[in-house]
Design a protein around this motif. Structure first.
Motif, PDB file in Angstrom:
ATOM      1  N   THR A   1      -0.836   7.843   1.360  1.00  0.00           N
ATOM      2  CA  THR A   1      -1.167   9.227   1.028  1.00  0.00           C
ATOM      3  C   THR A   1      -1.443   9.373  -0.455  1.00  0.00           C
ATOM      4  OG1 THR A   1       0.136  10.074   2.883  1.00  0.00           O
ATOM      5  CG2 THR A   1      -0.320  11.616   1.089  1.00  0.00           C
ATOM      6  N   LYS A   2      -0.615   8.754  -1.275  1.00  0.00           N
ATOM      7  CA  LYS A   2      -0.802   8.826  -2.732  1.00  0.00           C
ATOM      8  C   LYS A   2      -2.175   8.273  -3.120  1.00  0.00           C
ATOM      9  CE  LYS A   2       1.066   7.056  -7.051  1.00  0.00           C
ATOM     10  NZ  LYS A   2       1.019   5.683  -7.477  1.00  0.00           N
ATOM     11  N   PHE A   3      -2.520   7.109  -2.600  1.00  0.00           N
ATOM     12  CA  PHE A   3      -3.800   6.502  -2.946  1.00  0.00           C
ATOM     13  C   PHE A   3      -4.985   7.314  -2.430  1.00  0.00           C
ATOM     14  CE2 PHE A   3      -1.129   2.551  -2.960  1.00  0.00           C
ATOM     15  CZ  PHE A   3      -1.235   2.311  -4.324  1.00  0.00           C
ATOM     16  N   MET A   4      -4.862   7.840  -1.213  1.00  0.00           N
ATOM     17  CA  MET A   4      -6.000   8.518  -0.574  1.00  0.00           C
ATOM     18  C   MET A   4      -6.212   9.949  -1.059  1.00  0.00           C
ATOM     19  SD  MET A   4      -7.181   6.115   1.226  1.00  0.00           S
ATOM     20  CE  MET A   4      -8.387   6.876   2.260  1.00  0.00           C
ATOM     21  N   THR A   5      -5.221  10.528  -1.704  1.00  0.00           N
ATOM     22  CA  THR A   5      -5.367  11.912  -2.164  1.00  0.00           C
ATOM     23  C   THR A   5      -5.535  12.014  -3.668  1.00  0.00           C
ATOM     24  OG1 THR A   5      -2.963  12.222  -2.263  1.00  0.00           O
ATOM     25  CG2 THR A   5      -4.082  12.884  -0.216  1.00  0.00           C
ATOM     26  N   GLN A   6      -5.419  10.894  -4.378  1.00  0.00           N
ATOM     27  CA  GLN A   6      -5.493  10.956  -5.840  1.00  0.00           C
ATOM     28  C   GLN A   6      -6.622  10.130  -6.441  1.00  0.00           C
ATOM     29  OE1 GLN A   6      -1.633   9.950  -7.365  1.00  0.00           O
ATOM     30  NE2 GLN A   6      -0.627  11.604  -6.275  1.00  0.00           N
ATOM     31  N   GLU A   7      -7.311   9.342  -5.652  1.00  0.00           N
ATOM     32  CA  GLU A   7      -8.355   8.460  -6.176  1.00  0.00           C
ATOM     33  C   GLU A   7      -9.693   8.732  -5.494  1.00  0.00           C
ATOM     34  OE1 GLU A   7      -7.745   6.306  -8.659  1.00  0.00           O
ATOM     35  OE2 GLU A   7      -5.620   6.803  -8.677  1.00  0.00           O
ATOM     36  N   GLY A   8     -10.784   8.424  -6.175  1.00  0.00           N
ATOM     37  CA  GLY A   8     -12.117   8.517  -5.580  1.00  0.00           C
ATOM     38  C   GLY A   8     -12.436   9.897  -5.047  1.00  0.00           C
ATOM     39  N   GLU A   9     -12.930   9.943  -3.805  1.00  0.00           N
ATOM     40  CA  GLU A   9     -13.157  11.214  -3.119  1.00  0.00           C
ATOM     41  C   GLU A   9     -11.885  11.516  -2.349  1.00  0.00           C
ATOM     42  OE1 GLU A   9     -16.672  12.055  -0.875  1.00  0.00           O
ATOM     43  OE2 GLU A   9     -17.866  10.709  -2.109  1.00  0.00           O
ATOM     44  N   PRO A  10     -11.013  12.347  -2.905  1.00  0.00           N
ATOM     45  CA  PRO A  10      -9.692  12.542  -2.299  1.00  0.00           C
ATOM     46  C   PRO A  10      -9.758  13.148  -0.903  1.00  0.00           C
ATOM     47  CG  PRO A  10      -9.887  13.713  -4.407  1.00  0.00           C
ATOM     48  CD  PRO A  10     -11.219  13.139  -4.092  1.00  0.00           C
ATOM     49  N   PHE A  11      -8.868  12.668  -0.051  1.00  0.00           N
ATOM     50  CA  PHE A  11      -8.712  13.238   1.279  1.00  0.00           C
ATOM     51  C   PHE A  11      -7.988  14.571   1.151  1.00  0.00           C
ATOM     52  CE2 PHE A  11      -9.030   9.864   4.794  1.00  0.00           C
ATOM     53  CZ  PHE A  11      -9.992   9.154   4.110  1.00  0.00           C
TER      54      PHE A  11
ATOM     55  N   GLN B   1       3.109  -6.173  -2.736  1.00  0.00           N
ATOM     56  CA  GLN B   1       4.185  -7.091  -2.334  1.00  0.00           C
ATOM     57  C   GLN B   1       3.780  -7.983  -1.159  1.00  0.00           C
ATOM     58  OE1 GLN B   1       5.124  -3.603  -2.675  1.00  0.00           O
ATOM     59  NE2 GLN B   1       5.545  -4.061  -4.812  1.00  0.00           N
ATOM     60  N   LYS B   2       2.550  -7.846  -0.665  1.00  0.00           N
ATOM     61  CA  LYS B   2       2.032  -8.671   0.438  1.00  0.00           C
ATOM     62  C   LYS B   2       2.924  -8.571   1.682  1.00  0.00           C
ATOM     63  CE  LYS B   2      -1.097 -10.325  -2.381  1.00  0.00           C
ATOM     64  NZ  LYS B   2      -1.916  -9.227  -2.792  1.00  0.00           N
ATOM     65  N   LYS B   3       3.328  -7.332   2.026  1.00  0.00           N
ATOM     66  CA  LYS B   3       4.198  -7.100   3.181  1.00  0.00           C
ATOM     67  C   LYS B   3       3.408  -7.062   4.483  1.00  0.00           C
ATOM     68  CE  LYS B   3       5.159  -3.223   1.494  1.00  0.00           C
ATOM     69  NZ  LYS B   3       5.343  -2.024   0.760  1.00  0.00           N
ATOM     70  N   GLY B   4       2.109  -6.745   4.402  1.00  0.00           N
ATOM     71  CA  GLY B   4       1.301  -6.611   5.613  1.00  0.00           C
ATOM     72  C   GLY B   4       1.273  -5.186   6.132  1.00  0.00           C
ATOM     73  N   TYR B   5       1.919  -4.299   5.403  1.00  0.00           N
ATOM     74  CA  TYR B   5       1.919  -2.890   5.793  1.00  0.00           C
ATOM     75  C   TYR B   5       2.068  -2.022   4.551  1.00  0.00           C
ATOM     76  CZ  TYR B   5       7.011  -3.140   5.214  1.00  0.00           C
ATOM     77  OH  TYR B   5       8.258  -3.313   4.708  1.00  0.00           O
ATOM     78  N   LEU B   6       1.779  -0.748   4.719  1.00  0.00           N
ATOM     79  CA  LEU B   6       1.991   0.252   3.670  1.00  0.00           C
ATOM     80  C   LEU B   6       2.860   1.364   4.229  1.00  0.00           C
ATOM     81  CD1 LEU B   6      -1.652   0.634   2.287  1.00  0.00           C
ATOM     82  CD2 LEU B   6       0.243  -0.528   1.155  1.00  0.00           C
ATOM     83  N   GLU B   7       3.636   1.962   3.362  1.00  0.00           N
ATOM     84  CA  GLU B   7       4.407   3.151   3.735  1.00  0.00           C
ATOM     85  C   GLU B   7       3.426   4.330   3.789  1.00  0.00           C
ATOM     86  OE1 GLU B   7       7.731   3.098   4.260  1.00  0.00           O
ATOM     87  OE2 GLU B   7       7.943   0.994   3.691  1.00  0.00           O
ATOM     88  N   PRO B   8       3.628   5.289   4.689  1.00  0.00           N
ATOM     89  CA  PRO B   8       2.736   6.461   4.746  1.00  0.00           C
ATOM     90  C   PRO B   8       2.604   7.171   3.396  1.00  0.00           C
ATOM     91  CG  PRO B   8       4.181   6.445   6.650  1.00  0.00           C
ATOM     92  CD  PRO B   8       4.638   5.331   5.751  1.00  0.00           C
ATOM     93  N   GLU B   9       3.716   7.248   2.652  1.00  0.00           N
ATOM     94  CA  GLU B   9       3.693   7.917   1.346  1.00  0.00           C
ATOM     95  C   GLU B   9       2.789   7.180   0.358  1.00  0.00           C
ATOM     96  OE1 GLU B   9       7.020   8.668   3.817  1.00  0.00           O
ATOM     97  OE2 GLU B   9       6.588   6.770   2.815  1.00  0.00           O
ATOM     98  N   GLU B  10       2.821   5.829   0.405  1.00  0.00           N
ATOM     99  CA  GLU B  10       1.971   5.036  -0.485  1.00  0.00           C
ATOM    100  C   GLU B  10       0.498   5.315  -0.201  1.00  0.00           C
ATOM    101  OE1 GLU B  10       3.462   0.648  -1.264  1.00  0.00           O
ATOM    102  OE2 GLU B  10       3.746   1.172   0.862  1.00  0.00           O
TER     103      GLU B  10
END
Length: 162
Positions: free
Chosen positions: A117-127, A106-115
């Motif tokens: 977290t979802k990307f960083m724990t489910q893709e690539g080398e998960p955190f 949405q080009k808001k300039g920020y991300l919600e922590p939940e968003e």
């Protein structure tokens, strides 16, 4: 040639200071040791971003007798060599920005922590959960409870030529 030696000594001294400061931030007992689970965060705070396999190799090199702690005296020479060789170079700031912009549809300039977290724990080398908590504690704006990623990128990157 004496100038080159002095310049190299100054560079090594500056690197030692950076390593000492990063290590010290996680030396909660002030006994020159860091929990092995935090060493990845220490290394990343120095601008190095090894893969999980590379991180395990570093840990294997510096951890004594698998006791769960890393001693500064073993960490310093290994990390000095890593920084001098410019191993595990960070992703350039512009590429990090592009990655965050892809996530911010949405080009808001920020991300919600939940968003994030979802990307960083489910893709690539998960955190891991702990890695996410550490990252969010540094990334989330305490007043708005969002991640202003341009500010976060500035905080994560530094001049590697220094």
């Amino acid at each position: 040639m004496a100038e080159d030696r002095v310049s190299a000594e100054v560079m090594v001294s500056e690197i030692h200071s950076r390593i000492s400061a990063a290590f010290g931030a996680f030396d909660h007992e002030s006994n020159k040791t860091v929990d092995v689970r935090e060493i990845g965060t220490v290394i990343r705070s120095l601008g190095c971003f090894p893969t999980e396999a590379e991180l395990h190799d570093i840990i294997a090199e510096v951890e004594e007798d698998r006791i769960g702690y890393i001693h500064f005296d073993r960490f310093l020479p290994v990390m000095t060599k890593v920084l001098l060789e410019r191993r595990f170079r960070p992703i350039p700031e512009d590429l990090l920005l592009q990655a965050f912009e892809v996530l911010d549809q949405q080009k808001k300039g920020y991300l919600e922590p939940e968003e994030l977290t979802k990307f960083m724990t489910q893709e690539g080398e998960p955190f891991t959960q702990q890695e996410m908590e550490e990252m969010l504690s540094a990334a989330v704006d305490p007043e708005k409870n969002v991640i202003y990623y341009k500010d976060f990128i500035s905080m994560m990157t530094f001049d590697t030529d220094a």
